[in-house]
Design a protein around this motif. Structure first.
Motif, PDB file in Angstrom:
ATOM      1  N   LEU A   8       0.929  -1.129   0.041  1.00 47.95           N
ATOM      2  CA  LEU A   8       0.133   0.065   0.043  1.00 47.95           C
ATOM      3  C   LEU A   8       1.051   1.059   0.064  1.00 47.95           C
ATOM      4  CD1 LEU A   8      -2.774   1.084  -0.153  1.00 47.95           C
ATOM      5  CD2 LEU A   8      -2.931   0.501   2.460  1.00 47.95           C
ATOM      6  N   THR A  11       2.025   1.769  -3.456  1.00 49.21           N
ATOM      7  CA  THR A  11       1.093   2.493  -4.266  1.00 49.21           C
ATOM      8  C   THR A  11       0.673   4.060  -3.862  1.00 49.21           C
ATOM      9  OG1 THR A  11      -0.053   0.325  -4.301  1.00 49.21           O
ATOM     10  CG2 THR A  11      -1.474   2.312  -4.650  1.00 49.21           C
ATOM     11  N   ARG A  15       1.129   7.007  -6.573  1.00 48.23           N
ATOM     12  CA  ARG A  15      -0.098   8.018  -6.706  1.00 48.23           C
ATOM     13  C   ARG A  15       0.424   9.388  -6.452  1.00 48.23           C
ATOM     14  NH1 ARG A  15      -1.565   3.960  -8.403  1.00 48.23           N
ATOM     15  NH2 ARG A  15      -3.647   3.199  -8.126  1.00 48.23           N
ATOM     16  N   SER A  23      -7.597   8.750  -9.528  1.00 45.89           N
ATOM     17  CA  SER A  23      -7.083   8.115  -8.672  1.00 45.89           C
ATOM     18  C   SER A  23      -7.460   9.071  -7.269  1.00 45.89           C
ATOM     19  CB  SER A  23      -5.714   8.249  -8.417  1.00 45.89           C
ATOM     20  OG  SER A  23      -4.935   8.257  -7.228  1.00 45.89           O
ATOM     21  N   TYR A  24      -8.219   8.232  -6.401  1.00 46.64           N
ATOM     22  CA  TYR A  24      -8.660   8.886  -5.230  1.00 46.64           C
ATOM     23  C   TYR A  24      -7.565   9.382  -4.269  1.00 46.64           C
ATOM     24  CZ  TYR A  24     -10.687   9.487  -0.324  1.00 46.64           C
ATOM     25  OH  TYR A  24     -11.160   9.825   0.747  1.00 46.64           O
ATOM     26  N   VAL A  25      -6.565   8.789  -4.371  1.00 48.92           N
ATOM     27  CA  VAL A  25      -5.503   9.129  -3.549  1.00 48.92           C
ATOM     28  C   VAL A  25      -4.761  10.394  -4.187  1.00 48.92           C
ATOM     29  CG1 VAL A  25      -3.137   8.362  -2.677  1.00 48.92           C
ATOM     30  CG2 VAL A  25      -4.900   6.835  -2.486  1.00 48.92           C
ATOM     31  N   ALA A  26      -4.483  10.236  -5.475  1.00 51.71           N
ATOM     32  CA  ALA A  26      -3.985  11.377  -6.102  1.00 51.71           C
ATOM     33  C   ALA A  26      -4.785  12.696  -5.932  1.00 51.71           C
ATOM     34  CB  ALA A  26      -3.859  11.122  -7.586  1.00 51.71           C
ATOM     35  N   LYS A  39      -9.951  14.132   6.551  1.00 52.74           N
ATOM     36  CA  LYS A  39     -10.318  12.683   6.400  1.00 52.74           C
ATOM     37  C   LYS A  39     -10.026  11.989   7.653  1.00 52.74           C
ATOM     38  CE  LYS A  39     -12.383  11.075   3.742  1.00 52.74           C
ATOM     39  NZ  LYS A  39     -13.854  11.117   3.463  1.00 52.74           N
ATOM     40  N   GLU A  43     -12.838  10.040   9.659  1.00 56.15           N
ATOM     41  CA  GLU A  43     -12.554   8.589  10.109  1.00 56.15           C
ATOM     42  C   GLU A  43     -12.577   8.354  11.317  1.00 56.15           C
ATOM     43  OE1 GLU A  43     -13.773   7.197   7.534  1.00 56.15           O
ATOM     44  OE2 GLU A  43     -13.373   8.423   5.659  1.00 56.15           O
ATOM     45  N   ASP A  65     -10.810   2.320   7.119  1.00 57.81           N
ATOM     46  CA  ASP A  65     -10.650   3.682   6.458  1.00 57.81           C
ATOM     47  C   ASP A  65      -9.725   4.548   7.476  1.00 57.81           C
ATOM     48  OD1 ASP A  65     -12.490   3.186   4.699  1.00 57.81           O
ATOM     49  OD2 ASP A  65     -14.089   4.167   5.391  1.00 57.81           O
ATOM     50  N   PHE A  68      -6.212   3.685   6.613  1.00 58.56           N
ATOM     51  CA  PHE A  68      -5.791   4.148   5.181  1.00 58.56           C
ATOM     52  C   PHE A  68      -5.657   5.614   5.241  1.00 58.56           C
ATOM     53  CE2 PHE A  68      -7.493   5.786   1.201  1.00 58.56           C
ATOM     54  CZ  PHE A  68      -6.452   5.391   0.567  1.00 58.56           C
ATOM     55  N   HIS A  69      -6.288   6.296   5.696  1.00 57.34           N
ATOM     56  CA  HIS A  69      -6.289   7.889   5.525  1.00 57.34           C
ATOM     57  C   HIS A  69      -4.920   8.098   6.338  1.00 57.34           C
ATOM     58  CE1 HIS A  69     -10.252   7.768   3.755  1.00 57.34           C
ATOM     59  NE2 HIS A  69      -9.846   8.775   3.052  1.00 57.34           N
TER      60      HIS A  69
HETATM   61  N1  LIG Z   1      -7.772   1.225   0.899  1.00 54.01           N
HETATM   62  C1  LIG Z   1      -7.911   2.052   0.108  1.00 54.01           C
HETATM   63  C2  LIG Z   1      -9.234   2.890   0.568  1.00 54.01           C
HETATM   64  N2  LIG Z   1      -9.938   2.727   1.667  1.00 54.01           N
HETATM   65  C3  LIG Z   1     -10.961   3.750   1.692  1.00 54.01           C
HETATM   66  N3  LIG Z   1     -11.043   4.375   0.397  1.00 54.01           N
HETATM   67  C4  LIG Z   1     -11.603   5.615  -0.246  1.00 54.01           C
HETATM   68  O1  LIG Z   1     -11.865   6.531   1.095  1.00 54.01           O
HETATM   69  C5  LIG Z   1     -12.806   7.012   1.026  1.00 54.01           C
HETATM   70  C6  LIG Z   1     -13.822   6.973   2.411  1.00 54.01           C
HETATM   71  O2  LIG Z   1     -14.123   8.278   2.500  1.00 54.01           O
HETATM   72  P1  LIG Z   1     -15.805   8.299   2.727  1.00 54.01           P
HETATM   73  O3  LIG Z   1     -16.318   7.013   3.414  1.00 54.01           O
HETATM   74  O4  LIG Z   1     -16.179   9.530   3.585  1.00 54.01           O
HETATM   75  O5  LIG Z   1     -16.564   8.095   1.236  1.00 54.01           O
HETATM   76  P2  LIG Z   1     -16.476   9.503   0.087  1.00 54.01           P
HETATM   77  O6  LIG Z   1     -17.861  10.096   0.355  1.00 54.01           O
HETATM   78  O7  LIG Z   1     -16.364   8.626  -1.251  1.00 54.01           O
HETATM   79  O8  LIG Z   1     -15.383  10.009   0.498  1.00 54.01           O
HETATM   80  P3  LIG Z   1     -15.037  11.808  -0.097  1.00 54.01           P
HETATM   81  O9  LIG Z   1     -14.913  11.713  -1.586  1.00 54.01           O
HETATM   82  O10 LIG Z   1     -16.184  12.738   0.710  1.00 54.01           O
HETATM   83  O11 LIG Z   1     -13.681  12.091   0.553  1.00 54.01           O
HETATM   84  C7  LIG Z   1     -13.544   6.446  -0.188  1.00 54.01           C
HETATM   85  O12 LIG Z   1     -13.688   6.824  -1.302  1.00 54.01           O
HETATM   86  C8  LIG Z   1     -13.134   5.117  -0.442  1.00 54.01           C
HETATM   87  O13 LIG Z   1     -13.077   4.567  -1.631  1.00 54.01           O
HETATM   88  C9  LIG Z   1      -9.751   3.968  -0.376  1.00 54.01           C
HETATM   89  N4  LIG Z   1      -9.289   4.356  -1.468  1.00 54.01           N
HETATM   90  C10 LIG Z   1      -7.972   3.508  -1.912  1.00 54.01           C
HETATM   91  N5  LIG Z   1      -7.556   2.427  -1.087  1.00 54.01           N
HETATM   92  C11 LIG Z   1      -6.408   1.951  -1.498  1.00 54.01           C
HETATM   93  O14 LIG Z   1      -5.520   2.984  -2.080  1.00 54.01           O
HETATM   94  C12 LIG Z   1      -5.190   2.286  -3.557  1.00 54.01           C
HETATM   95  C13 LIG Z   1      -5.095   3.437  -4.385  1.00 54.01           C
HETATM   96  O15 LIG Z   1      -6.274   3.797  -4.610  1.00 54.01           O
HETATM   97  P4  LIG Z   1      -6.712   4.841  -5.715  1.00 54.01           P
HETATM   98  O16 LIG Z   1      -5.585   6.353  -5.581  1.00 54.01           O
HETATM   99  O17 LIG Z   1      -7.864   5.210  -6.010  1.00 54.01           O
HETATM  100  O18 LIG Z   1      -6.293   4.180  -7.221  1.00 54.01           O
HETATM  101  C14 LIG Z   1      -6.186   1.153  -3.644  1.00 54.01           C
HETATM  102  O19 LIG Z   1      -5.845   0.354  -4.581  1.00 54.01           O
HETATM  103  C15 LIG Z   1      -6.485   0.679  -2.345  1.00 54.01           C
HETATM  104  O20 LIG Z   1      -5.450  -0.168  -2.246  1.00 54.01           O
END
Ligand SMILES: N=c1c2ncn([C@@H]3O[C@H](COP(=O)(O)OP(=O)(O)OP(=O)(O)O)[C@@H](O)[C@H]3O)c2ncn1[C@@H]1O[C@H](COP(=O)(O)O)[C@@H](O)[C@H]1O
Length: 106
Positions: A8, A11, A15, A23-26, A39, A43, A65, A68-69
């Motif tokens: 992780l 990853t 990002r 990408s959520y993280v980016a 966040k 969380e 969650d 992760f954050h």
């Molecule tokens: N483990 C996680 C993980 N856990 C939680 N989350 C995200 O964290 C957010 C949790 O916030 P909320 O419950 O408040 O939901 P939300 O309303 O969508 O959040 P906001 O948009 O309001 O911030 C959600 O969007 C989840 O998808 C994650 N997003 C990514 N990962 C890991 O990170 C990797 C890279 O992610 P990307 O950057 O998206 O490719 C993934 O392959 C995973 O391994």
């Protein structure tokens, strides 16, 4: 299990050069430190509520969650999960009282 943290962390590092649209993280990095910390706070609150509720699955889900954050926050600060694991390892075997006394000396 620490291989999961290693993968992780890798990853999360990758990002830093990714497109925020895909990408959520980016996207979180692009929003900046205040958004990342917001966040973490949200969380943490959701984890507390889940723990009070006592539902096992919700506690696990919300803690994931939160962890992760927190990992995103560490990566943003240039830190690796191993930095925290090393600190926990250092504390292993120290009593909580000894640990508190050591902090006062710092
Ligand atoms: N483990 C996680 C993980 N856990 C939680 N989350 C995200 O964290 C957010 C949790 O916030 P909320 O419950 O408040 O939901 P939300 O309303 O969508 O959040 P906001 O948009 O309001 O911030 C959600 O969007 C989840 O998808 C994650 N997003 C990514 N990962 C890991 O990170 C990797 C890279 O992610 P990307 O950057 O998206 O490719 C993934 O392959 C995973 O391994």
């Amino acid at each position: 299990m620490s291989e999961i943290l290693d993968r992780l962390a890798e990853t999360l590092e990758a990002r830093k050069n990714a497109d925020p649209q895909s990408s959520y993280v980016a996207k979180l990095y692009a929003k900046g430190i205040d958004s990342i910390l917001k966040k973490v706070g949200e969380e943490a609150a959701e984890t507390i509520i889940a723990a009070k509720g006592g539902n096992r699955d919700e506690i696990i889900y919300e803690t994931a969650d939160l962890w992760f954050h927190t990992l995103v926050m560490l990566a943003n600060a240039g830190l690796h999960p191993n930095d925290v694991l090393n600190e926990l390892a250092r504390r292993e075997g120290l009593s909580g009282i000894a640990e508190k006394a050591a902090r006062k000396d710092q």
